[in-house]
Design an enzyme around this catalytic site. Structure first.
Site, PDB file in Angstrom:
ATOM      1  CG  ASP A 222      -1.933  -1.139   1.183  1.00  0.00           C
ATOM      2  OD1 ASP A 222      -2.106  -1.724   0.095  1.00  0.00           O
ATOM      3  OD2 ASP A 222      -2.535  -1.436   2.226  1.00  0.00           O
ATOM      4  N   GLY A 223       2.067   1.177   0.524  1.00  0.00           N
ATOM      5  CA  GLY A 223       2.932   2.346   0.566  1.00  0.00           C
ATOM      6  C   GLY A 223       3.294   2.882  -0.803  1.00  0.00           C
TER       7      GLY A 223
ATOM      8  CG  ASN B 289      -4.105   5.799   3.971  1.00  0.00           C
ATOM      9  OD1 ASN B 289      -5.063   5.459   3.285  1.00  0.00           O
ATOM     10  ND2 ASN B 289      -3.135   4.976   4.292  1.00  0.00           N
TER      11      ASN B 289
ATOM     12  CG  ASP C 128      -2.680   9.266  23.632  1.00  0.00           C
ATOM     13  OD1 ASP C 128      -2.492   9.986  24.627  1.00  0.00           O
ATOM     14  OD2 ASP C 128      -2.502   8.037  23.640  1.00  0.00           O
TER      15      ASP C 128
ATOM     16  CB  THR D 209      -9.580   0.177   5.792  1.00  0.00           C
ATOM     17  OG1 THR D 209      -9.008   0.793   4.630  1.00  0.00           O
ATOM     18  CG2 THR D 209     -11.068  -0.043   5.551  1.00  0.00           C
ATOM     19  CB  ALA D 210      -5.121   3.234   7.243  1.00  0.00           C
ATOM     20  CE1 TYR D 211      -3.394   5.331  15.099  1.00  0.00           C
ATOM     21  CE2 TYR D 211      -2.392   7.287  14.132  1.00  0.00           C
ATOM     22  CZ  TYR D 211      -2.658   6.484  15.232  1.00  0.00           C
ATOM     23  OH  TYR D 211      -2.157   6.846  16.459  1.00  0.00           O
ATOM     24  CB  ALA D 212      -9.531   5.843  10.876  1.00  0.00           C
TER      25      ALA D 212
END
Length: 496
Positions: free
Chosen positions: A229-230, A321, A351, A362-365
């Site tokens: 994905d990167g 993203n 934080d 669908t990543a960090y979230a």
């Protein structure tokens, strides 16, 4: 659910038109006259020409209320367009050919554009500067204005397993497709790649660029990503305005955004070059840091949309993203003020905060407890990171709104912001981060279609809804056949 056939779609459309005419007549004619003529609605829909439609309408006994220009125009316009619209959308040879081909129409995620008149008087005010137009994602298919000649190949860095596919693809594009292949200059410095004899034959034919120095705008027709994905995130970073179509091959770790397998790349790339592919338009966020020291009028800032810092102290960047605001190395909680279209919404104590696109949901979230949103849904997701409040849940706001994020005046510490995991920098007191939807999406090419690719990624990469299946009663029959009814009830309760 299976896709509707052409006949089913036509029947459905016809039924909806019948209901539409019935509704229009219901508020324009008395009930006894309406019921007398409702049986003629199918006849109107089946009229061979627009003239017959108009004659059918004129024969109806409508009350004098129909002489009101506004009401008459509404009825006349809707029924007048039925024949032309119905035949244009469903009975033309080109439409019949498209829908009976290899790529059938998929189910729509977004509803059609809503009817913009409400009753006899109310309607949406016309505005030429519409923020967004709702479109059926299934109609988003790739077409080439002219044959693509320049292709950018992006490969995963520091991964020796990607080198053989990279050489094989580049050699095929140059020799078989006669295309101009662009690569990053750092790729040619890979010592393992320089040892490949096949690569030496094509090395001099490659065109190179340097990230941050060379502008690729209007130079690349097509992008191929080899890796995870990167690589797609990196392609998005390279193009801070219009992005060429991106075809991503899964040669990395997760591969949520890379739907293509490399085994038969020749056939798949050829299909794309011939225009046989569906597109997922992945929206991006336009992020802009406005420094306290910058003395300027913000009204002119939306005109700026590039990654470079400008003379007025602002920084602009597009992310695919998410943009993350966190407390950095400080031991204190973040205290961040969140504004939506100039209105103070809340103060975030925790934080940090994640502002993500549907692609980034669908990543960090999702790791922070947010919902997963299909990339075709026009939205912006706001997710707190470990909030110091049990009631602070992630929210979804409409695409196009502007979010302003700043450090609270009484905050003990500053904050740090990063864009797709890059360009990390500090936000000081008085600085602000402004986020909205960019007009430049990333056109990601689908391996199947917009629906199948996304749910396949959820199942394969995130193991969405994977669990052991509950046994059915038939499998328990051997245990309950000789037992009492009470025993069966106990098994059902124990098995939930």
């Amino acid at each position: 659910m299976a896709c509707l056939s052409d006949i089913d779609l036509a029947t459905l459309h016809k039924t909806r038109l019948e209901e539409k005419i019935k509704y229009k007549l219901s508020w324009c004619a008395p009930r006894h006259i309406l019921m007398k003529h409702l049986k003629e609605v199918p006849t109107i829909l089946n009229a061979q020409t627009t003239t017959q439609v108009q004659q059918s309408v004129s024969r109806k006994s409508i009350t004098p209320r129909d002489h009101d220009n506004r009401t008459h125009d509404v009825i006349y316009e809707n029924i007048n367009c039925i024949d032309n619209e119905f035949r244009k959308d469903y009975f033309t040879s080109s439409t019949r050919r498209k829908r009976s081909g290899t790529w059938p129409r998929t189910r729509s995620l977004n509803a059609p554009s809503p009817f913009q008149q409400f009753g006899p008087c109310g309607r949406i005010m016309k505005n030429s500067a519409m923020v967004m137009q709702i479109q059926d994602p299934a109609s988003q298919r790739l077409t080439w204005y002219k044959p693509p000649l320049a292709v950018l190949v992006i490969k995963k860095v520091r991964d020796s397993t990607v080198l053989p596919p990279f050489v094989q693809l580049v050699e095929w594009l140059i020799q078989e497709k006669n295309m101009v292949v662009w690569v990053e200059s750092a790729v040619l410095e890979d010592p393992l790649l320089l040892e490949d004899k096949r690569f030496h034959k094509i090395k001099d034919k490659l065109v190179t660029f340097k990230d941050g120095k060379d502008d690729l705008t209007d130079r690349i027709d097509f992008i191929v990503c080899l890796g995870g994905d990167g690589t797609l995130l990196y392609a998005s970073l390279l193009f801070q305005k219009s992005v060429p179509p991106v075809m991503a091959f899964h040669l990395g770790s997760l591969g949520f955004l890379t739907p293509f397998q490399f085994d038969n790349f020749q056939e798949q790339v050829t299909n794309v070059l011939e225009g046989h592919a569906a597109l997922t338009l992945r929206s991006r966020l336009r992020c802009m840091i406005v420094r306290k020291s910058a003395k300027m009028d913000y009204d002119y800032l939306p005109m700026l949309e590039n990654i470079h810092g400008s003379h007025d102290g602002s920084t602009n960047i597009l992310v695919l993203n998410e943009v993350v605001i966190d407390r950095g190395p400080s031991p204190y909680l973040s205290n961040i003020d969140l504004f939506l279209d100039g209105k103070h919404i809340t103060s975030v104590q925790g934080d940090g905060l994640i502002v993500s696109t549907p692609t980034g949901s669908t990543a960090y979230a999702v790791a922070a407890g947010a919902s997963m949103i299909h990339p075709s849904v026009p939205a912006i997701m706001v997710t707190p990171i470990c909030p110091h409040s049990l009631s602070f849940r992630p929210i979804v706001v409409p695409a196009g709104v502007e979010l302003k994020i700043s450090i609270s005046p009484d905050s003990r510490n500053t904050a740090w912001v990063s864009f797709d995991g890059r360009n990390r920098q500090e936000l000081l007191h008085g600085d602000s981060l402004r986020v909205t939807t960019s007009i430049y999406p990333v056109p990601s090419i689908c391996a199947q279609d917009q629906i199948s690719d996304w749910f396949d990624s959820l199942a394969e990469c995130l193991h969405w809804n994977v669990r052991k299946r509950q046994k059915c009663l038939d499998e328990l029959s051997d245990l309950t056949g000789s037992g009492s009814e009470d025993t069966l009830d106990e098994l059902v309760v124990d098995g939930h």
